[in-house]
Design an enzyme around this catalytic site. Structure first.
Site, PDB file in Angstrom:
ATOM      1  N   GLN A   1       1.970  -6.106  -3.229  1.00 34.28           N
ATOM      2  CA  GLN A   1       2.425  -6.271  -1.841  1.00 34.28           C
ATOM      3  C   GLN A   1       3.720  -5.456  -1.590  1.00 34.28           C
ATOM      4  OE1 GLN A   1       1.287  -9.520  -3.491  1.00 34.28           O
ATOM      5  NE2 GLN A   1      -0.600  -8.661  -2.780  1.00 34.28           N
TER       6      GLN A   1
ATOM      7  N   ASP B   1       0.811  -1.232   0.000  1.00 33.04           N
ATOM      8  CA  ASP B   1       0.000   0.000   0.000  1.00 33.04           C
ATOM      9  C   ASP B   1       0.837   1.272   0.000  1.00 33.04           C
ATOM     10  OD1 ASP B   1      -2.285  -1.602   0.129  1.00 33.04           O
ATOM     11  OD2 ASP B   1      -2.215  -1.649   2.308  1.00 33.04           O
TER      12      ASP B   1
ATOM     13  N   GLY C   1      -4.464  -4.340  -3.748  1.00 30.06           N
ATOM     14  CA  GLY C   1      -5.468  -3.319  -4.057  1.00 30.06           C
ATOM     15  C   GLY C   1      -4.722  -2.064  -4.456  1.00 30.06           C
ATOM     16  N   HIS C   2      -4.787  -1.715  -5.707  1.00 32.23           N
ATOM     17  CA  HIS C   2      -4.020  -0.572  -6.217  1.00 32.23           C
ATOM     18  C   HIS C   2      -4.985   0.518  -6.681  1.00 32.23           C
ATOM     19  CE1 HIS C   2      -0.440  -3.469  -7.153  1.00 32.23           C
ATOM     20  NE2 HIS C   2      -0.795  -3.459  -5.889  1.00 32.23           N
TER      21      HIS C   2
ATOM     22  N   LYS D   1       1.898   2.093  -5.120  1.00 30.88           N
ATOM     23  CA  LYS D   1       2.421   1.523  -6.372  1.00 30.88           C
ATOM     24  C   LYS D   1       1.494   1.839  -7.539  1.00 30.88           C
ATOM     25  CE  LYS D   1       2.417  -2.507  -4.321  1.00 30.88           C
ATOM     26  NZ  LYS D   1       2.201  -2.129  -2.913  1.00 30.88           N
TER      27      LYS D   1
HETATM   28  P1  GDP Z   1      -0.653   0.287  -3.551  1.00 28.36           P
HETATM   29  O1  GDP Z   1      -1.242  -0.974  -3.037  1.00 28.36           O
HETATM   30  O2  GDP Z   1       0.819   0.369  -3.283  1.00 28.36           O
HETATM   31  O3  GDP Z   1      -0.979   0.549  -4.985  1.00 28.36           O
HETATM   32  O4  GDP Z   1      -1.313   1.463  -2.701  1.00 28.36           O
HETATM   33  P2  GDP Z   1      -2.888   1.647  -2.392  1.00 28.36           P
HETATM   34  O5  GDP Z   1      -3.543   2.139  -3.620  1.00 28.36           O
HETATM   35  O6  GDP Z   1      -3.425   0.433  -1.731  1.00 28.36           O
HETATM   36  O7  GDP Z   1      -2.826   2.743  -1.261  1.00 28.36           O
HETATM   37  C1  GDP Z   1      -2.243   3.992  -1.471  1.00 28.36           C
HETATM   38  C2  GDP Z   1      -3.319   5.078  -1.268  1.00 28.36           C
HETATM   39  O8  GDP Z   1      -2.697   6.331  -1.152  1.00 28.36           O
HETATM   40  C3  GDP Z   1      -4.266   5.227  -2.455  1.00 28.36           C
HETATM   41  O9  GDP Z   1      -5.519   5.584  -1.964  1.00 28.36           O
HETATM   42  C4  GDP Z   1      -3.656   6.354  -3.281  1.00 28.36           C
HETATM   43  O10 GDP Z   1      -4.626   7.059  -4.037  1.00 28.36           O
HETATM   44  C5  GDP Z   1      -3.094   7.216  -2.193  1.00 28.36           C
HETATM   45  N1  GDP Z   1      -1.860   7.953  -2.515  1.00 28.36           N
HETATM   46  C6  GDP Z   1      -0.830   7.603  -3.312  1.00 28.36           C
HETATM   47  N2  GDP Z   1       0.158   8.516  -3.254  1.00 28.36           N
HETATM   48  C7  GDP Z   1      -0.256   9.474  -2.387  1.00 28.36           C
HETATM   49  C8  GDP Z   1       0.333  10.673  -1.877  1.00 28.36           C
HETATM   50  O11 GDP Z   1       1.463  11.037  -2.177  1.00 28.36           O
HETATM   51  N3  GDP Z   1      -0.412  11.393  -0.978  1.00 28.36           N
HETATM   52  C9  GDP Z   1      -1.656  11.007  -0.591  1.00 28.36           C
HETATM   53  N4  GDP Z   1      -2.303  11.778   0.267  1.00 28.36           N
HETATM   54  N5  GDP Z   1      -2.237   9.891  -1.052  1.00 28.36           N
HETATM   55  C10 GDP Z   1      -1.536   9.121  -1.923  1.00 28.36           C
HETATM   56  P1  IMO Z   2      -0.876  -4.191  -2.221  1.00 26.06           P
HETATM   57  O1  IMO Z   2      -0.434  -4.728  -3.550  1.00 26.06           O
HETATM   58  C1  IMO Z   2      -0.999  -4.615   2.134  1.00 26.06           C
HETATM   59  C2  IMO Z   2      -1.098  -8.691   3.737  1.00 26.06           C
HETATM   60  C3  IMO Z   2      -2.377  -9.097   4.436  1.00 26.06           C
HETATM   61  C4  IMO Z   2      -1.826 -10.083   5.463  1.00 26.06           C
HETATM   62  C5  IMO Z   2      -0.708 -10.772   4.694  1.00 26.06           C
HETATM   63  C6  IMO Z   2      -1.089 -12.116   4.082  1.00 26.06           C
HETATM   64  O2  IMO Z   2      -2.163  -3.484  -2.238  1.00 26.06           O
HETATM   65  O3  IMO Z   2       0.235  -3.413  -1.586  1.00 26.06           O
HETATM   66  P2  IMO Z   2      -2.609 -12.765   1.998  1.00 26.06           P
HETATM   67  O4  IMO Z   2      -4.058 -12.510   1.718  1.00 26.06           O
HETATM   68  O5  IMO Z   2      -1.685 -12.231   0.974  1.00 26.06           O
HETATM   69  O6  IMO Z   2      -2.327 -14.221   2.282  1.00 26.06           O
HETATM   70  O7  IMO Z   2      -2.323 -11.997   3.385  1.00 26.06           O
HETATM   71  O8  IMO Z   2      -0.324  -9.880   3.667  1.00 26.06           O
HETATM   72  N1  IMO Z   2      -1.260  -8.170   2.356  1.00 26.06           N
HETATM   73  C7  IMO Z   2      -1.189  -6.887   2.026  1.00 26.06           C
HETATM   74  N2  IMO Z   2      -1.040  -5.784   2.794  1.00 26.06           N
HETATM   75  N3  IMO Z   2      -1.066  -4.493   0.789  1.00 26.06           N
HETATM   76  C8  IMO Z   2      -1.187  -5.578   0.009  1.00 26.06           C
HETATM   77  O9  IMO Z   2      -1.137  -5.520  -1.344  1.00 26.06           O
HETATM   78  C9  IMO Z   2      -1.294  -6.846   0.621  1.00 26.06           C
HETATM   79  N4  IMO Z   2      -1.450  -8.100   0.156  1.00 26.06           N
HETATM   80  C10 IMO Z   2      -1.409  -8.903   1.218  1.00 26.06           C
HETATM   81  O10 IMO Z   2      -3.010  -8.003   5.033  1.00 26.06           O
HETATM   82  O11 IMO Z   2      -1.239  -9.388   6.528  1.00 26.06           O
HETATM   83 MG    MG Z   3      -2.833  -1.605  -1.822  1.00 24.63          MG
END
Ligand code: GDP
Ligand code: IMO
Ligand code: MG
Length: 448
Positions: free
Chosen positions: A208, A36, A63-64, A39
């Protein structure tokens, strides 16, 4: 003399077509912490210049989020480049795919006007298929780790046990899902290697993060694949010599979802869980944010963490769970540098500190009275680790409109430089918000 001069002149002439060919690159984007990190946002930002965008590992545990103007896209299986027309998006052999979910994402994009053709999406015939039984098994056994309950572990178990169901077999079944997916299922290793041979720009989207890696993460509180740089090669069928840059996305603080040790955590896992999901927070968000800032500035660690959770909207894209939060961990970042052979960092969420008087950075751990800068791989050692912090002054200003590094407050610039110093990794991008326009490029040479 004049002859030498002429020769020199000629050697400086670079044909533009040649320049185009030598400039093609393969960039890997991975998570430098516990996932999270942003990416999705960064992959979407870089995808404009890429010809191929590929995911190599994981499944719909990922979840991206991508924000384009007023629209929010959430991807779990499809690469975050699918909203750019005319690119080839690949789901690689290292992925585990839940057919219902990928079909849902394809259909949702179609409804929003982004119809994917079989030239724009290719799903590896060697990827593995997540079954309903595997999801049930994960739901029954995944609580200890705090899995996403998407059947990821059981599906990789079947793969390693050599009893798994591959996509090539799945599409031979005569049912609606198989028929919908069949046109996209291909030998993706040939597509990506052909693209390499044709000198295309390739962008690999990690899922991840480093600390969730099955080998290098905080085992057993990890996922079941290798989200680190090495896993991207095996998950796509390309060699490590083909990678030009490895960018780790890191947040300016740290978050973690699910169970497991977290050295710089502010507050406890239980306190975070008790707060509940975003829908519970939203109705009086402003009030809670104000209170968290006040109490946080008064020295209350749980409220410092809550402030970061609220400012960063740290609620899972996949499960809606509140994310545990903590200060930036330099020990983890240095570990990520080594494990991934990083060439650069992209720092996100720098805009989420604006009301804090003081900001802390963890430089070392103390374990049994000994100071160390190396991350311990033994879980019991890690549980004993206490963070050693350095405190810096906050910048107490909104930086979300900054367009250049110089636009950032002096204290904010110092914070970014300190992370570079602590890790020895140059920063190529600083992100100050979720939108494409909230992205500051510092080192173009690591990008396309
Ligand atoms: P990922 O799993 O690495 O793709 O990240 P996620 O999408 O799960 O979580 C990142 C969250 O932060 C998302 O809701 C993005 O829209 C948001 N985000 C990304 N970069 C920034 C930033 O620089 N500032 C803020 N406030 N939000 C950001
Ligand atoms: P993105 O790509 C954050 C965590 C779960 C749990 C552990 C194992 O959005 O960054 P799983 O379902 O993979 O067997 O769970 O890994 N986890 C993540 N945490 N971002 C993710 O993906 C994750 N994918 C798995 O919360 O602790
Ligand atoms: Mg994510």
């Amino acid at each position: 003399m004049s002859h030498i001069g002429q020769h020199k002149k000629r050697s400086f002439y670079i044909c533009p077509i040649f320049l185009y060919f030598i400039m093609a690159k393969t960039i890997v984007v991975i998570g430098g912490q516990w996932g999270d990190e942003g990416k999705g946002k960064l992959v979407d930002f870089l995808a404009k210049q890429a010809d191929v965008i590929a995911r190599a590992t994981g499944g719909n545990n990922a979840g991206h989020t991508v924000v384009v103007e007023d629209q929010k896209f959430k991807f779990h299986l499809l690469p975050s480049g699918t909203i750019h027309k005319g690119k080839l998006n690949i789901c690689g052999n290292g992925m585990v795919i839940y057919p219902k979910q990928i079909i849902k994402e394809i259909n949702t994009l179609e409804e929003k006007g982004f119809t994917l053709t079989d030239k724009e999406l290719a799903v590896s015939s060697s990827s593995h298929v997540i079954t309903e039984e595997q999801i049930q098994k994960d739901l029954a056994t995944g609580k200890k780790v705090g899995t996403t309950g998407r059947g990821i572990g059981p599906c990789y178990m079947a793969k390693i046990e050599r009893t798994g169901l591959r996509m090539s077999e799945f599409i031979k079944e005569d049912n609606e899902e198989a028929n919908r997916l069949a046109p996209f299922v291909k030998d993706t290793y040939t597509l990506i290697n052909q693209a390499l041979e044709d000198k295309k720009n390739i962008l690999i989207e990690g899922a991840q993060g480093t600390m969730l890696d099955i080998d290098h993460g905080t085992y057993p509180y990890v996922t079941s694949s290798n989200p680190t740089a090495g896993g991207q090669c095996s998950g796509l069928g390309i060699g490590p010599t083909k990678i030009d840059d490895v960018i780790a996305i890191i947040k300016a603080y740290t978050t973690r979802v699910g169970r497991g040790p977290f050295t710089t955590e502010l507050g406890t896992d239980e306190q975070t869980t008790e707060e509940g999901t975003w829908d519970k927070i939203e109705p009086n968000f402003e009030e809670q944010l104000k209170q968290a800032a006040e109490k946080g500035n008064g020295g209350d660690e749980y409220h410092q963490g809550k402030y970061l959770r609220l400012m960063g909207r740290e609620y899972g894209t996949t499960t809606g769970r509140p994310r545990r939060t903590g200060w930036f961990d330099g020990v983890v970042a240095r570990y990520a540098r080594r494990i991934n052979g990083l060439t650069t960092f992209a720092l996100t969420k720098l805009d989420c500190f604006q009301d804090l008087d003081k900001i802390k950075l963890c430089t070392h751990y103390e374990i049994d009275g000994e100071k160390t800068k190396d991350f311990p791989t033994d879980l019991e050692e890690l549980k004993k680790a206490k963070p050693i912090y350095e405190e810096m002054d906050g910048w107490k200003s909104d930086i979300s409109e900054a367009k250049t590094f110089e636009d950032l407050h002096e204290n904010c610039q110092k914070y970014v430089k300190r992370i570079e110093e602590l890790t020895g990794v140059p920063m190529c991008i600083v992100s100050v918000g979720p939108k494409r326009s909230q992205t500051i490029i510092l080192k173009k040479e690591h990008l396309f």
